[in-house]
Scaffold this motif. Structure first.
Motif, short mmCIF file in Angstrom:
data_model
loop_
_atom_site.label_atom_id
_atom_site.label_comp_id
_atom_site.label_asym_id
_atom_site.label_seq_id
_atom_site.Cartn_x
_atom_site.Cartn_y
_atom_site.Cartn_z
N ALA A 1 0.83 -1.21 0.00
CA ALA A 1 0.00 0.00 0.00
C ALA A 1 0.86 1.25 0.00
N ARG A 2 0.25 2.35 -0.37
CA ARG A 2 0.90 3.65 -0.29
C ARG A 2 0.99 4.04 1.18
N ARG B 1 -8.68 8.12 -1.59
CA ARG B 1 -9.87 7.66 -2.30
C ARG B 1 -9.60 7.58 -3.81
N ALA B 2 -8.85 8.55 -4.32
CA ALA B 2 -8.50 8.53 -5.73
C ALA B 2 -7.61 7.33 -6.05
N ARG B 3 -6.66 7.04 -5.18
CA ARG B 3 -5.77 5.88 -5.40
C ARG B 3 -6.57 4.59 -5.37
N ARG B 4 -7.51 4.53 -4.42
CA ARG B 4 -8.30 3.31 -4.28
C ARG B 4 -9.07 3.00 -5.55
N SER B 5 -9.52 4.06 -6.23
CA SER B 5 -10.24 3.85 -7.49
C SER B 5 -9.33 3.25 -8.55
N GLY C 1 -7.07 1.01 -7.62
CA GLY C 1 -6.66 -0.28 -7.08
C GLY C 1 -5.48 -0.22 -6.14
N VAL C 2 -5.14 0.98 -5.64
CA VAL C 2 -4.00 1.14 -4.72
C VAL C 2 -4.52 1.51 -3.34
N ARG C 3 -4.18 0.70 -2.33
CA ARG C 3 -4.59 0.99 -0.97
C ARG C 3 -3.66 2.01 -0.33
N ALA D 1 -12.98 13.34 11.71
CA ALA D 1 -12.79 13.46 10.26
C ALA D 1 -12.22 12.17 9.65
N LEU D 2 -11.68 11.31 10.49
CA LEU D 2 -11.11 10.05 10.00
C LEU D 2 -12.12 8.92 9.94
N LEU D 3 -13.20 9.05 10.70
CA LEU D 3 -14.08 7.91 10.94
C LEU D 3 -14.59 7.26 9.65
N GLN D 4 -15.15 8.06 8.75
CA GLN D 4 -15.74 7.49 7.55
C GLN D 4 -14.71 6.80 6.69
N ALA D 5 -13.52 7.41 6.57
CA ALA D 5 -12.47 6.83 5.73
C ALA D 5 -11.99 5.51 6.29
N VAL D 6 -11.92 5.40 7.61
CA VAL D 6 -11.51 4.14 8.24
C VAL D 6 -12.64 3.12 8.12
N GLU D 7 -13.87 3.59 8.32
CA GLU D 7 -15.05 2.71 8.28
C GLU D 7 -15.21 2.06 6.92
N ASP D 8 -15.07 2.84 5.84
CA ASP D 8 -15.32 2.29 4.50
C ASP D 8 -14.06 1.73 3.84
N GLY D 9 -12.93 1.76 4.56
CA GLY D 9 -11.71 1.15 4.03
C GLY D 9 -10.93 2.03 3.08
N THR D 10 -11.28 3.31 3.00
CA THR D 10 -10.51 4.21 2.14
C THR D 10 -9.05 4.26 2.60
N VAL D 11 -8.84 4.27 3.92
CA VAL D 11 -7.49 4.22 4.46
C VAL D 11 -7.39 3.12 5.50
N ILE D 12 -6.21 2.58 5.64
CA ILE D 12 -5.87 1.71 6.76
C ILE D 12 -5.14 2.61 7.76
N LEU D 13 -5.73 2.84 8.89
CA LEU D 13 -5.16 3.77 9.87
C LEU D 13 -4.16 3.06 10.76
N ILE D 14 -3.00 3.67 10.91
CA ILE D 14 -2.05 3.26 11.95
C ILE D 14 -1.72 4.52 12.75
#
Length: 444
Positions: A93-94, A116-120, A122-124, A142-155
């Motif tokens: 992933a990026r 989100r653009a990368r995910r489209s 095929g890049v996580r 502000a992070l919740l939705q992106a983590v919830e829908d898998g747009t980002v993997i949060l660390i």
């Protein structure tokens, strides 16, 4: 400030290409702690409960499966950022890194939009947020939705207890991974590698350091590898080259380089309250030596002496109280003196009060008495004050019976035992045993 990489973190053709900041393979002018950052699990020292055979981090690195969102919780220099990079590397992933100290909602939204653009395509995206506890609630939201829908993997990485500093909604979407402070043996191993590594470490300078001093530095670092490496680098660079081409680092130089960094203490963080708790519990247990130690940790770490004095005053009443009424006198005197003279001289009255309180007999009778009375007060909050205890200030009040039956104890000593002063429903209730107050009078 944001930096990104693609591909593996383990070198070769997929070596990450950083944007905006230096490559993860730090250059010669980077601090020693950054240059010596492990590039693989084989180089990683410590945290065996995470990186040992079959453990969580090793499984994530070697398994190649989906990467969950993670919150790394541990003290400074425990290896949180390094583990984040090692975990993210094999995922392909990026890797995008943000510092919560330097960024806000704007940068978060930009990072999520790019992810989100990368995910489209095929890049996580692995979004690593250092010091995530520095974000306020709205920034974390502000992070919740992106983590919830898998747009980002949060660390996320935090030195503070996630239970208090990270939103429960974000915690529910992540797995908290606890890092322990590095042991002195772990830190010593890291220091030895830095001393001998000629490329990334200090080996080319040919430093020499007595094993006892190296171990002393490792122990004084408090489990913080960054503190130890920074002190080591400073000491080596401050040591002149000898005739034989070596740099013999002296104990005094090492001590000066370490300085106050040995106190891993944050006045506003959890450690502040942990140290204060240790002081109070040691005093309650009548352990004067332990109490002095924790007092010194607080003072030398930079704690507000007035805060310490306030805690001593509380304990003097809560845990000593009527068992030794002079305890609160000692504590309050120390508090007044500290406010007048401050530190460093204020350490003397604080130490005196600490020793006195540790050796004083203990009683929590005041605490038990008050909260028993408070429980009854809550249960009978609508109970009227007995008429004979009311003050009759008008003729109407007198006509209504206010003050009738009241007995003035100075003229009528028998009133002490014969006149009830509690509401009728609580008649005979005892909150403080007569012996407690009598003993207090005898000691005064």
């Amino acid at each position: 400030m944001r930096r990104e990489s693609t591909g593996s973190l383990f070198g070769g053709a997929d070596e990450p290409e950083w944007r905006d900041e230096a490559d993860s393979s730090a250059g010669a002018d980077a601090p020693l702690a950054e240059r010596m950052r492990p590039r693989s699990l084989e180089e990683y020292v410590g945290q065996e409960h995470l990186v040992g055979e079959g453990r969580l981090i090793r499984r994530l690195v070697e398994g190649g499966g989906p990467l969950p969102s993670l919150i790394f919780w541990g003290g400074p220099g425990a290896g949180k950022t390094t583990l984040a990079r090692l975990v993210a590397g094999p995922s392909g992933a990026r890797f995008v890194q943000l510092s919560a100290v330097l960024s806000g909602v704007k940068e978060l939204r930009e990072a999520v939009a790019e992810a989100r653009a990368r995910r489209s395509r095929g890049v996580r995206t692995v979004l690593f947020i250092d010091e995530i506890h520095r974000y306020n609630k709205s920034q974390q939201d502000a992070l919740l939705q992106a983590v919830e829908d898998g747009t980002v993997i949060l660390i996320g990485a935090t030195t503070e207890n996630p239970s208090f500093e990270v939103n429960s909604a974000l915690l529910s979407r992540s797995r908290v991974v606890t890092l322990n402070p590095l042991t002195p043996e772990d830190v010593a191993a890291i220091l030895r590698r830095a001393l001998t590594d000629p490329e990334r470490g200090l080996g080319s300078l040919r430093p020499t350091l007595d094993d006892a001093e190296l171990e002393r530095l490792a122990k004084a670092s408090g489990g913080d590898a960054r503190v130890a490496l920074t002190a080591l680098e400073t000491a080596v660079l401050a040591t002149p080259t000898a005739a034989d081409g070596t740099r013999p680092v002296e104990a005094e130089t090492l001590a000066e380089a370490l300085g106050r960094a040995r106190y891993a203490y944050d006045k506003g963080g959890e450690d502040h309250y942990n140290l204060a708790s240790a002081l109070i519990k040691s005093l309650r247990n009548s352990d004067a030596d332990a109490a002095l130690y924790w007092l010194a940790r607080l003072i030398e770490g930079g704690a507000d002496p007035v805060f310490i004095a306030r805690r001593l005053c509380i304990l003097a009443s809560e845990d000593v109280g009527l068992a030794d009424p002079q305890a609160i006198v000692q504590a309050s005197a120390a508090a007044q003196i500290v406010q007048m003279i401050g530190l460093p001289e204020g350490l003397y009255p604080l130490s005196q009060a600490t020793i006195y309180l540790a050796h004083a007999p203990k009683s929590n009778a005041i605490k038990r008495a008050y909260f028993a009375a408070a429980a009854d007060a809550a249960a009978t909050a609508r109970e009227p004050v007995p008429l004979h205890l009311r003050n009759a200030v008008t003729s109407l009040m007198k006509a209504s019976g206010y003050g009738q039956g009241y007995r003035y104890v100075h003229d009528d000593p028998n009133a002490r035992g014969e006149m009830a002063c509690l509401p009728e429903s609580l008649a005979g209730r005892v909150y403080i045993e007569p012996g407690e107050a009598r003993n207090a009078r005898d000691r005064s």
